[in-house]
Design an enzyme around this catalytic site. Structure first.
Site, PDB file in Angstrom:
ATOM      1  CD  GLN A 184      12.086  48.668  26.870  1.00  0.00           C
ATOM      2  OE1 GLN A 184      11.964  48.141  25.772  1.00  0.00           O
ATOM      3  NE2 GLN A 184      12.684  48.075  27.882  1.00  0.00           N
ATOM      4  CD  GLU A 230       4.913  59.273  -0.306  1.00  0.00           C
ATOM      5  OE1 GLU A 230       4.570  58.088  -0.187  1.00  0.00           O
ATOM      6  OE2 GLU A 230       4.245  60.107  -0.933  1.00  0.00           O
TER       7      GLU A 230
HETATM    8  N1  COS Z   1      10.456  69.394  -7.852  1.00  0.00           N
HETATM    9  C1  COS Z   1      10.415  69.604  -9.175  1.00  0.00           C
HETATM   10  N2  COS Z   1      11.356  69.145 -10.004  1.00  0.00           N
HETATM   11  C2  COS Z   1      12.374  68.468  -9.481  1.00  0.00           C
HETATM   12  C3  COS Z   1      12.494  68.215  -8.099  1.00  0.00           C
HETATM   13  C4  COS Z   1      11.461  68.716  -7.270  1.00  0.00           C
HETATM   14  N3  COS Z   1      11.485  68.522  -5.950  1.00  0.00           N
HETATM   15  N4  COS Z   1      13.604  67.503  -7.864  1.00  0.00           N
HETATM   16  C5  COS Z   1      14.174  67.300  -9.056  1.00  0.00           C
HETATM   17  N5  COS Z   1      13.418  67.880 -10.031  1.00  0.00           N
HETATM   18  C6  COS Z   1      13.662  67.880 -11.463  1.00  0.00           C
HETATM   19  C7  COS Z   1      14.638  68.876 -11.854  1.00  0.00           C
HETATM   20  O1  COS Z   1      14.124  69.525 -12.983  1.00  0.00           O
HETATM   21  C8  COS Z   1      15.880  68.113 -12.239  1.00  0.00           C
HETATM   22  O2  COS Z   1      16.468  68.714 -13.319  1.00  0.00           O
HETATM   23  P1  COS Z   1      17.560  69.923 -13.159  1.00  0.00           P
HETATM   24  O3  COS Z   1      18.837  69.215 -12.819  1.00  0.00           O
HETATM   25  O4  COS Z   1      17.521  70.549 -14.497  1.00  0.00           O
HETATM   26  O5  COS Z   1      17.110  70.822 -12.073  1.00  0.00           O
HETATM   27  C9  COS Z   1      15.325  66.739 -12.610  1.00  0.00           C
HETATM   28  O6  COS Z   1      14.105  66.595 -11.880  1.00  0.00           O
HETATM   29  C10 COS Z   1      16.253  65.593 -12.278  1.00  0.00           C
HETATM   30  O7  COS Z   1      16.623  65.735 -10.928  1.00  0.00           O
HETATM   31  P2  COS Z   1      17.916  65.049 -10.333  1.00  0.00           P
HETATM   32  O8  COS Z   1      19.066  65.280 -11.251  1.00  0.00           O
HETATM   33  O9  COS Z   1      18.035  65.517  -8.912  1.00  0.00           O
HETATM   34  O10 COS Z   1      17.532  63.510 -10.405  1.00  0.00           O
HETATM   35  P3  COS Z   1      18.245  62.230  -9.811  1.00  0.00           P
HETATM   36  O11 COS Z   1      18.042  61.126 -10.750  1.00  0.00           O
HETATM   37  O12 COS Z   1      19.613  62.539  -9.343  1.00  0.00           O
HETATM   38  O13 COS Z   1      17.311  61.844  -8.531  1.00  0.00           O
HETATM   39  C11 COS Z   1      16.507  61.836  -6.304  1.00  0.00           C
HETATM   40  C12 COS Z   1      17.145  62.616  -7.459  1.00  0.00           C
HETATM   41  C13 COS Z   1      17.406  60.749  -5.776  1.00  0.00           C
HETATM   42  C14 COS Z   1      16.232  62.844  -5.231  1.00  0.00           C
HETATM   43  C15 COS Z   1      15.177  61.233  -6.785  1.00  0.00           C
HETATM   44  O14 COS Z   1      15.413  60.206  -7.707  1.00  0.00           O
HETATM   45  C16 COS Z   1      14.299  60.683  -5.688  1.00  0.00           C
HETATM   46  O15 COS Z   1      13.580  61.424  -5.035  1.00  0.00           O
HETATM   47  N6  COS Z   1      14.303  59.349  -5.476  1.00  0.00           N
HETATM   48  C17 COS Z   1      13.384  58.678  -4.570  1.00  0.00           C
HETATM   49  C18 COS Z   1      12.128  58.334  -5.265  1.00  0.00           C
HETATM   50  C19 COS Z   1      11.024  58.050  -4.316  1.00  0.00           C
HETATM   51  O16 COS Z   1      10.719  58.825  -3.433  1.00  0.00           O
HETATM   52  N7  COS Z   1      10.368  56.915  -4.521  1.00  0.00           N
HETATM   53  C20 COS Z   1       9.281  56.489  -3.738  1.00  0.00           C
HETATM   54  C21 COS Z   1       8.039  56.707  -4.492  1.00  0.00           C
HETATM   55  S1  COS Z   1       6.798  55.726  -3.863  1.00  0.00           S
HETATM   56  S2  COS Z   1       5.362  56.921  -3.502  1.00  0.00           S
END
Ligand code: COS
Length: 383
Positions: free
Chosen positions: A337, A364
């Site tokens: 802008q 990410e």
């Molecule tokens: N660090 C370490 N372990 C983790 C964590 C973290 N930040 N977040 C989750 N976990 C582990 C935990 O152990 C969890 O188990 P518990 O319930 O026993 O604690 C397990 O992973 C599963 O986690 P969760 O139940 O939260 O998984 P979901 O399938 O609900 O997914 C999100 C959570 C949506 C946050 C995740 O799938 C996500 O980050 N999605 C985006 C992916 C992404 O960034 N993609 C781009 C990559 S391109 S570089």
């Protein structure tokens, strides 16, 4: 409480700034137009030690932590986002997968080569049907004697075109799903059945390679299974915490550049007989961008400090990613802008900065996912 960088981090910043000014800035436009980063640029970053900046010294790295990596990202991105994001694929999430999820033996075996750049790493998690929900991945790894057989396809893999080793996340137990059913593997590119697909034609960050990686009965030794069977999802999430922080630093660098160019332009461009910087309409935009940059910087380096001092930082990293990418898009939009028609012309850097910025709200982990990460943590741990 102190808000100064250590002497080492300050020297690192100077060195990366010199490199950015001397090597990257002059060819940034060409990198964008040709959709390619010259190999010498990667090699020079390796020589400077940037590929191993966050790898601990005991594994051959510079041992400068996430703070060091953020400094590198912030400086490099001021020259070119694509170069910085390529470095990030290796230094922030590829090599970091080994540091976060590898055994001691694997750290000693892989990290020294990742630190020098003898081997370049990439991070292969996303699939066509599994982006925000990586637990829905369909790439499989099936045990076969001392090996594993991988089948599947990963998409949007940054630097997958140049990486020597891909960190591949695969389903090893479908019943268990994400938590316990995903395992990661270090897969060398020369493995039979490993193929690299076409480079995505993107809106921005066009110099960085973004490819598909396909695995057709790829045999991987059990020694290259990263950490425990079933721990892959946790490793991926832990790595992404770091990746999100480093991406915040990319956003900070890009925002600084857009803001700097805007200030210079507003002082020099005249309208109605005086520089446009004299008008309050411009001043308010410049003030808002300065505030955004200050907030980004404060959040990023405080979160890097949390990480480097071994404190939980996942929620903060998600907030950094979310805030920094939204703020960058605002800063880049204001920059267009302020520059008026010049900001819309491909002849000026602002147009590229604007295009480069947009994907930061998507990759990410989308910003919608970051809100989920933050909200879940708030509800679990409170504030
Ligand atoms: N660090 C370490 N372990 C983790 C964590 C973290 N930040 N977040 C989750 N976990 C582990 C935990 O152990 C969890 O188990 P518990 O319930 O026993 O604690 C397990 O992973 C599963 O986690 P969760 O139940 O939260 O998984 P979901 O399938 O609900 O997914 C999100 C959570 C949506 C946050 C995740 O799938 C996500 O980050 N999605 C985006 C992916 C992404 O960034 N993609 C781009 C990559 S391109 S570089």
């Amino acid at each position: 409480m102190e808000f100064t960088f250590s002497e080492e981090h300050a020297m690192l910043r100077e060195a990366v700034r010199d490199f950015t000014d001397g090597v990257i800035r002059p060819i940034a436009d060409e990198i964008d137009k040709k959709h390619a980063i010259p190999r010498e640029v990667i090699d020079q970053m390796a020589e400077l030690g940037l590929l191993g900046v966050a790898i601990p010294e005991e594994y051959g790295g510079a041992g400068m932590g996430e703070t060091g990596l953020c400094v590198v990202m912030e400086e490099l991105t001021q020259g070119d986002f694509a170069v910085a994001v390529t470095l990030g694929a290796h230094a922030s999430i590829g090599a970091m997968s080994v540091l976060v999820g590898g055994t001691e033996e694997q750290k000693q075996r892989f990290l020294p080569d990742f630190a020098t750049g003898a081997k370049f790493a990439c991070f292969a998690l996303s699939e066509a049907g599994a982006g925000s929900d990586p637990g829905a991945m369909t790439t499989t790894a099936v045990r076969d004697g001392d090996d594993w057989i991988l089948n599947g396809e990963k998409v949007w893999i940054t630097a997958g075109d140049i990486a020597d080793i891909a960190v591949v996340y695969a389903i090893t137990d479908k019943e268990k799903g994400a938590n316990g059913g995903v395992t990661s593997f270090l897969v060398p590119r020369e493995a039979e059945g490993y193929s690299i697909g076409r480079n995505e034609d993107k809106m921005g960050q066009r110099g960085s390679g973004t490819v598909t990686l396909a695995f057709d009965n790829v045999r991987v030794s059990d020694a290259n299974r990263l950490g425990e069977v079933g721990y892959g999802f946790r490793t991926a999430m832990g790595v992404l915490d770091r990746g999100r922080l480093a991406l915040g630093a990319n956003c900070l660098g890009a925002a600084r550049e857009a803001h700097k160019l805007s200030v210079e332009y507003a002082k020099q461009r005249e309208a109605f007989g005086k520089p446009i910087a004299a008008y309050q309409a411009m001043q308010w935009m410049l003030a808002d961008s300065a505030m955004d940059i200050f907030a980004m910087e404060s959040m990023i380096y405080r979160t890097a400090w949390l990480c480097d001092t071994g404190q939980p930082f996942g929620r903060e990293a998600a907030m950094v990613k979310l805030h920094a990418s939204e703020a960058l898009c605002q800063v880049a939009d204001r920059a267009v802008q302020i520059h008026g028609g010049m900001g819309y012309s491909a002849e000026y850097k602002i147009e590229r900065l604007y295009r480069d910025a947009r994907v930061t709200r998507i990759y990410e982990g989308t910003n919608e996912i970051q809100r989920i990460v933050v909200a879940r943590d708030v509800l679990k741990r409170g504030y």
